[in-house]
Design a protein around this motif. Structure first.
Motif, PDB file in Angstrom:
ATOM      1  N   HIS A 123      43.468  -5.968  -7.641  1.00 34.55           N
ATOM      2  CA  HIS A 123      44.208  -7.482  -6.838  1.00 34.55           C
ATOM      3  C   HIS A 123      43.704  -7.348  -5.836  1.00 34.55           C
ATOM      4  N   ARG A 124      43.196  -7.161  -5.137  1.00 40.09           N
ATOM      5  CA  ARG A 124      43.046  -7.677  -3.827  1.00 40.09           C
ATOM      6  C   ARG A 124      41.833  -7.407  -2.939  1.00 40.09           C
ATOM      7  N   MET A 125      41.062  -6.548  -3.286  1.00 38.47           N
ATOM      8  CA  MET A 125      39.647  -6.250  -2.843  1.00 38.47           C
ATOM      9  C   MET A 125      38.772  -6.652  -3.684  1.00 38.47           C
ATOM     10  N   ARG A 126      38.789  -7.319  -4.648  1.00 35.88           N
ATOM     11  CA  ARG A 126      37.227  -7.926  -5.497  1.00 35.88           C
ATOM     12  C   ARG A 126      36.534  -8.626  -4.765  1.00 35.88           C
ATOM     13  N   ALA A 127      35.378  -8.067  -5.028  1.00 36.37           N
ATOM     14  CA  ALA A 127      34.261  -8.959  -4.136  1.00 36.37           C
ATOM     15  C   ALA A 127      34.392 -10.362  -4.143  1.00 36.37           C
ATOM     16  N   PRO A 128      33.609 -11.061  -3.522  1.00 42.33           N
ATOM     17  CA  PRO A 128      33.926 -12.792  -3.611  1.00 42.33           C
ATOM     18  C   PRO A 128      32.951 -12.441  -4.843  1.00 42.33           C
ATOM     19  N   GLY A 129      33.431 -13.603  -5.531  1.00 46.97           N
ATOM     20  CA  GLY A 129      32.748 -14.137  -6.671  1.00 46.97           C
ATOM     21  C   GLY A 129      32.826 -13.102  -7.900  1.00 46.97           C
ATOM     22  N   LEU A 130      33.817 -12.276  -7.348  1.00 49.39           N
ATOM     23  CA  LEU A 130      34.430 -11.100  -9.246  1.00 49.39           C
ATOM     24  C   LEU A 130      35.128 -11.250  -9.445  1.00 49.39           C
ATOM     25  N   THR A 131      35.086 -12.086 -10.705  1.00 50.01           N
ATOM     26  CA  THR A 131      36.402 -13.190 -11.368  1.00 50.01           C
ATOM     27  C   THR A 131      37.224 -11.820 -11.752  1.00 50.01           C
ATOM     28  N   TRP A 132      38.310 -12.210 -12.971  1.00 49.91           N
ATOM     29  CA  TRP A 132      38.722 -11.291 -13.518  1.00 49.91           C
ATOM     30  C   TRP A 132      38.032 -10.602 -14.894  1.00 49.91           C
ATOM     31  N   PHE A 133      36.971 -12.047 -15.258  1.00 45.45           N
ATOM     32  CA  PHE A 133      36.428 -12.162 -16.360  1.00 45.45           C
ATOM     33  C   PHE A 133      34.702 -11.648 -16.180  1.00 45.45           C
ATOM     34  N   ARG A 134      34.723 -11.391 -14.621  1.00 46.86           N
ATOM     35  CA  ARG A 134      33.636 -10.874 -14.396  1.00 46.86           C
ATOM     36  C   ARG A 134      33.560  -9.007 -14.173  1.00 46.86           C
ATOM     37  N   LEU A 135      34.953  -8.533 -14.155  1.00 50.98           N
ATOM     38  CA  LEU A 135      35.203  -7.152 -13.978  1.00 50.98           C
ATOM     39  C   LEU A 135      34.213  -6.230 -15.372  1.00 50.98           C
ATOM     40  N   PRO A 136      34.052  -5.281 -14.528  1.00 46.16           N
ATOM     41  CA  PRO A 136      33.072  -4.757 -15.547  1.00 46.16           C
ATOM     42  C   PRO A 136      34.491  -3.895 -16.696  1.00 46.16           C
ATOM     43  N   LEU A 137      33.859  -3.554 -17.512  1.00 48.02           N
ATOM     44  CA  LEU A 137      35.191  -3.397 -18.655  1.00 48.02           C
ATOM     45  C   LEU A 137      35.862  -1.514 -17.842  1.00 48.02           C
ATOM     46  N   PHE A 138      34.985  -1.025 -17.456  1.00 47.49           N
ATOM     47  CA  PHE A 138      35.568   0.304 -17.108  1.00 47.49           C
ATOM     48  C   PHE A 138      36.790   0.389 -16.193  1.00 47.49           C
ATOM     49  N   VAL A 139      36.280  -0.948 -15.276  1.00 46.95           N
ATOM     50  CA  VAL A 139      37.610  -1.695 -14.238  1.00 46.95           C
ATOM     51  C   VAL A 139      38.919  -1.478 -15.161  1.00 46.95           C
ATOM     52  N   TRP A 140      39.040  -2.761 -16.469  1.00 44.96           N
ATOM     53  CA  TRP A 140      39.077  -2.920 -17.216  1.00 44.96           C
ATOM     54  C   TRP A 140      40.727  -1.827 -17.688  1.00 44.96           C
ATOM     55  N   ALA A 141      39.281  -1.434 -18.508  1.00 43.65           N
ATOM     56  CA  ALA A 141      40.402   0.192 -18.891  1.00 43.65           C
ATOM     57  C   ALA A 141      41.218   1.076 -18.062  1.00 43.65           C
ATOM     58  N   HIS A 142      40.414   1.181 -16.023  1.00 46.51           N
ATOM     59  CA  HIS A 142      41.523   1.757 -15.878  1.00 46.51           C
ATOM     60  C   HIS A 142      42.725   0.830 -14.755  1.00 46.51           C
ATOM     61  N   TYR A 143      42.816   0.106 -15.365  1.00 51.45           N
ATOM     62  CA  TYR A 143      43.683  -1.121 -14.981  1.00 51.45           C
ATOM     63  C   TYR A 143      44.715  -0.901 -16.334  1.00 51.45           C
ATOM     64  N   ALA A 144      44.178  -0.631 -16.907  1.00 47.05           N
ATOM     65  CA  ALA A 144      45.149  -0.351 -17.850  1.00 47.05           C
ATOM     66  C   ALA A 144      46.046   0.579 -17.792  1.00 47.05           C
ATOM     67  N   THR A 145      44.818   1.382 -18.281  1.00 45.93           N
ATOM     68  CA  THR A 145      45.853   3.473 -17.303  1.00 45.93           C
ATOM     69  C   THR A 145      46.896   2.969 -16.196  1.00 45.93           C
ATOM     70  N   SER A 146      46.644   1.882 -15.245  1.00 41.90           N
ATOM     71  CA  SER A 146      47.238   2.569 -13.835  1.00 41.90           C
ATOM     72  C   SER A 146      48.801   1.872 -14.607  1.00 41.90           C
ATOM     73  N   ILE A 147      48.089   1.064 -15.165  1.00 43.32           N
ATOM     74  CA  ILE A 147      50.039   0.515 -15.805  1.00 43.32           C
ATOM     75  C   ILE A 147      51.264   1.552 -16.447  1.00 43.32           C
ATOM     76  N   ILE A 148      50.164   2.210 -17.151  1.00 45.99           N
ATOM     77  CA  ILE A 148      50.522   3.397 -18.424  1.00 45.99           C
ATOM     78  C   ILE A 148      51.638   4.662 -17.267  1.00 45.99           C
ATOM     79  N   GLN A 149      50.957   4.754 -16.302  1.00 42.67           N
ATOM     80  CA  GLN A 149      50.729   5.640 -14.964  1.00 42.67           C
ATOM     81  C   GLN A 149      52.413   5.233 -14.366  1.00 42.67           C
TER      82      GLN A 149
END
Lengths: 136, 546, 109
Positions: free
Chosen positions: B185-211
């Protein structure tokens, strides 16, 4: 508690400590009352287990009720003790003027925690103390 | 984008050689070193768990119980399950690759709470000790039973120790999840919007929610089990007026989503591999990203499909069966999108890609048999047979470990700064694929024929398939040994890895291999979407457009 | 951390008094057998439902104002409400099993 957070947002350092202390006082009063309640249960053999005894019923559900009663209120009280510890940790920090309008994440965070424990009680109170009263 | 930092710019120091001594590793706050510590830890447990699997398959090669008594056999597969799931699969991708790569991928210096990150390592290793000490003495068949009512011969102390271990480890899990979410949420590089995130990051985001959402439930369940054991108060045990089905509800509310903790990160790795080796923009980025979240959400609605033959009501069973089917949608979305990404891509069959292709095939079988099992009627027929065993090994061993190994091979040059032997790694990928299928496909047939799980003896007519399965296990064992050898070999003799050996996209390839202590010589700025392969290689566009 | 919304003390007091009033209400409601005062076939469960409804209202007030969700970013709201949604799922689906036992006349289910 919210008033402490508000003072922090406004950067009024001394007030933070005051409101935190007030929160601690009320929290302690709550725990003391709880302590008397537990003592009362103890005296009347309402602790689940070997010595459990309740007049007029042998229904195992009565014991289950007290199991839930002690688990739920006990955990709630445990969280309150943790909360009081956190508050006690914050008061001297506030007195030293460590919090300002820009830097008060600690106060904010502990405030969220305290209110969360609050919400638990909002549900526990009617569940454990009130349901079924209308039969009596 | 910023140019790759050459060793000269960073003065030749990187996170591996910046400080020395065992203390600098054990007390490090560097997410990369913590990732390495996890890698060492889980590798040991993988080898232990693998040895147990070998013993199990050796016993099952003949119908008689000639190697072990039923009691020893019970302990063996209990330990195999506990080690592989809790000490290997769950921490594998998130704790090793996730810890190492997530901050780099979003252009951050570290995770949001580096000290928390170190702190969560400690309870994990601590509880490993607890559980490993306790479980061999016990007579439980798997963790569900360990905490269940039919293990009275188990001394209460052992249950308590194990429960404390799991409880403490729960904090580790919650803290990891919290750390990842806050970081994303807070530490993405400048210009790295949510939909520019690698899908690896998205998958870990979903995993973290489950945890974060699931773990507290298992924590409170374990607390209640502890209270029941210590004070003999009735919560789950019918002897004291409790309800065992309630335990199953609470247990599976966490434990079903927990299987997605194992597979979602592997899916994230897959999305990276498939695009990188197809040299093509991922097909349907948004669909893949949201399907991860959708799996996380649906994962919480289907736990009852583990309880079809418990005392659960038929109506609830039917509803859970229907909801279980929904999981197939996001899973299929992913599989179709990966295959569509392959379509007309310029595919290079390097080792990580071999694992990725293996994953797709194996996951397809695992997923489809999952749909079969989710069907109420079929489930009751094959419940507790080898069909189930084969299904979850296809998803957890086949898919999750292929994802893990693929990712490990993909990022190994980045992590260690060395290249491994391409020939042997390809051979091992193929051997693992063949060995895996030879081991577990016969088990589908065995299960369908009615061979129940968890017994060390079986009727003689099942022997042919069992021998085949055991032979496959031997092949698979060799397949897993090979990477250990050539990866260790590469540390000493491997060629130095360039910053971007695969010509892949992503912030992690922009920094040197291995990365400097703070990940980037100059903080990166992102100006394009993830996987922008076509834009940087216009020559490819001509072939793609045919 | 750019603009922090500072809620006026008046709001907090209003919420506080609302919470106190609701507490009195729920205690009062518990002593009345509501089902007796309503037409038609009502079970005693109506009392439980009323108590829980009041509790939900109070919890919502605390979350919105004391925990500051009312004035927080949209992403925080999503996080808060989805957490409660999953808690609801846990309770609702488990209870659904217990309530639907015996509907189809399968022995033991």
């Amino acid at each position: 508690m919210v008033l402490a957070v508000r003072s922090a947002q406004l950067g009024r350092a001394k007030q933070i400590a005051g409101w935190l202390a007030a929160t601690m006082t009320l929290g302690t009063v709550f725990l003391v009352i709880k302590g008397f309640e537990y003592h009362h249960k103890w005296v009347h053999h309402l602790i689940p287990g070997e010595g459990f005894h309740i007049a007029g019923t042998t229904d195992p559900a009565a014991q289950t009720f007290f199991v839930l009663y002690f688990c739920m209120t006990g955990l709630h009280a445990l969280h309150m003790i943790v909360g009081l510890g956190l508050l006690a940790f914050l008061v001297p920090k506030a007195l030293r003027g460590e919090f300002s309008a820009e830097n008060h994440n600690w106060v904010e965070g502990v405030g969220l925690y305290w209110h969360f424990v609050d919400i638990i009680w909002i549900f526990l109170f009617p569940l454990l103390y009130l349901l079924g009263r209308h039969h009596a | 984008m910023s140019a790759p930092a050459s060793p000269a710019e960073t003065g030749g120091t990187n996170y591996l050689n910046a400080t020395h001594g065992i203390g600098s590793w054990l007390l490090t706050r560097d997410h990369k070193r913590i990732g390495i510590l996890y890698l060492l830890g889980i590798s040991v447990f993988f080898v232990l768990g693998g040895l147990m699997a070998v013993l199990i398959r050796a016993e099952l090669a003949t119908p008689q119980g000639d190697l072990f008594s039923s009691d020893v056999y019970n302990r063996l597969f209990t330990m195999h399950g506990i080690l592989m799931i809790f000490f290997f699969l769950i921490p594998s991708i998130p704790a090793v690759l996730g810890n190492f790569l997530l901050p780099i991928m979003i252009g951050a210096k570290d995770l949001a709470f580096p000290r928390l990150n170190l702190a969560q390592l400690v309870p994990l290793h601590d509880r490993r000790g607890d559980d490993v000490r306790v479980a061999p003495d016990g007579r439980h068949r798997h963790r569900l039973d360990l905490l269940h009512s039919d293990v009275d011969e188990l001394r209460p102390g052992q249950v308590i120790v194990t429960a404390v271990g799991i409880f403490v480890a729960g904090f580790s899990s919650i803290l990891t999840g919290l750390n990842f979410i806050v970081t994303i949420h807070r530490m993405r590089a400048p210009g790295l919007t949510w939909f520019r995130l690698p899908l690896f990051v998205w998958a870990h985001y979903a995993t973290s929610i489950i945890q974060i959402l699931g773990t507290p439930v298992i924590a409170i369940t374990i607390l209640l089990v502890g209270a029941e054991r210590l004070f003999h108060i009735g919560v789950f045990d019918p002897k004291y007026g409790g309800d065992p089905v309630l335990f199953q509800h609470l247990f599976w509310f966490y434990s079903h989503p927990a299987v997605y903790i194992m597979i979602l990160p592997a899916m994230g790795v897959m999305s990276e591999l498939v695009t990188a080796f197809s040299r093509k923009r991922v097909f349907g980025y948004h669909f893949i990203a949201f399907s991860s979240l959708f799996i996380a959400v649906i994962g919480f609605l289907v736990w009852g499909h583990h309880m079809f033959i418990s005392g659960q009501s038929v109506v609830a069973g039917a509803i859970f069966s229907f909801l279980t089917m929904l999981v197939a949608i996001p899973s299929a979305v992913k599989v179709f999108n990966w295959t569509a990404t392959l379509y007309k891509g310029s595919i290079s069959l390097q080792t990580p890609m071999l694992y990725a292709l293996g994953f797709i095939g194996v996951f397809l079988i695992g997923g489809l048999t999952g749909v079969m099992l989710g069907t109420l009627g079929i489930n009751i027929y094959v419940h507790d047979t080898y069909f189930i065993v084969a299904h979850f090994h296809y998803v957890m061993v086949g898919s999750a470990i292929m994802g893990y190994l693929g990712g490990l091979h993909f990022w190994w040059p980045k992590i260690t700064g060395r290249m491994y032997n391409e020939f042997w790694s390809k051979i091992s990928a193929i051997v693992i694929f063949i060995g895996f299928n030879t081991t577990f496909f016969p088990q589908f047939i065995l299960g369908y024929l009615g061979m129940p799980r968890r017994y060390h003896m079986y009727p003689a007519e099942f022997q042919t398939w069992n021998v085949l399965s055991s032979a496959g296990a031997t092949i698979l064992g060799f397949g897993y040994l090979m990477p250990v050898v050539y990866l260790l070999w590469s540390l000493k003799f491997g060629a130095k890895a360039p910053a971007n050996p695969w010509g892949a996209k992503g912030l992690e390839w922009e920094t040197s291999s291995p990365p400097p202590v703070l990940n980037f010589a100059t903080p990166p700025v992102v100006t394009e979407e993830a996987y922008a392969y076509e834009t940087s290689t216009p020559a490819k566009e001509v072939t793609v457009g045919v | 951390m750019s603009t922090v919304h500072v809620t006026p003390v008046r709001t907090y007091l209003l919420v506080f008094f609302a919470l106190m009033a609701l507490t009195l209400l729920t205690v009062g409601a518990a002593h009345v057998n509501i089902a007796h005062h309503l037409p038609g076939q009502m079970t005693d469960a109506i009392n439980d439902a009323v108590a829980m409804a009041i509790a939900v209202t109070k919890a919502t007030l605390v979350i919105l104002f004391f925990m500051g969700v009312w004035h927080s970013a949209r992403i925080n709201k999503v996080v808060v409400w989805s957490s409660f949604f999953f808690l609801f799922v846990l309770f609702a689906f488990s209870l659904a099993d217990y309530f639907s036992r015996g509907w189809l006349g399968v022995p033991g289910k």
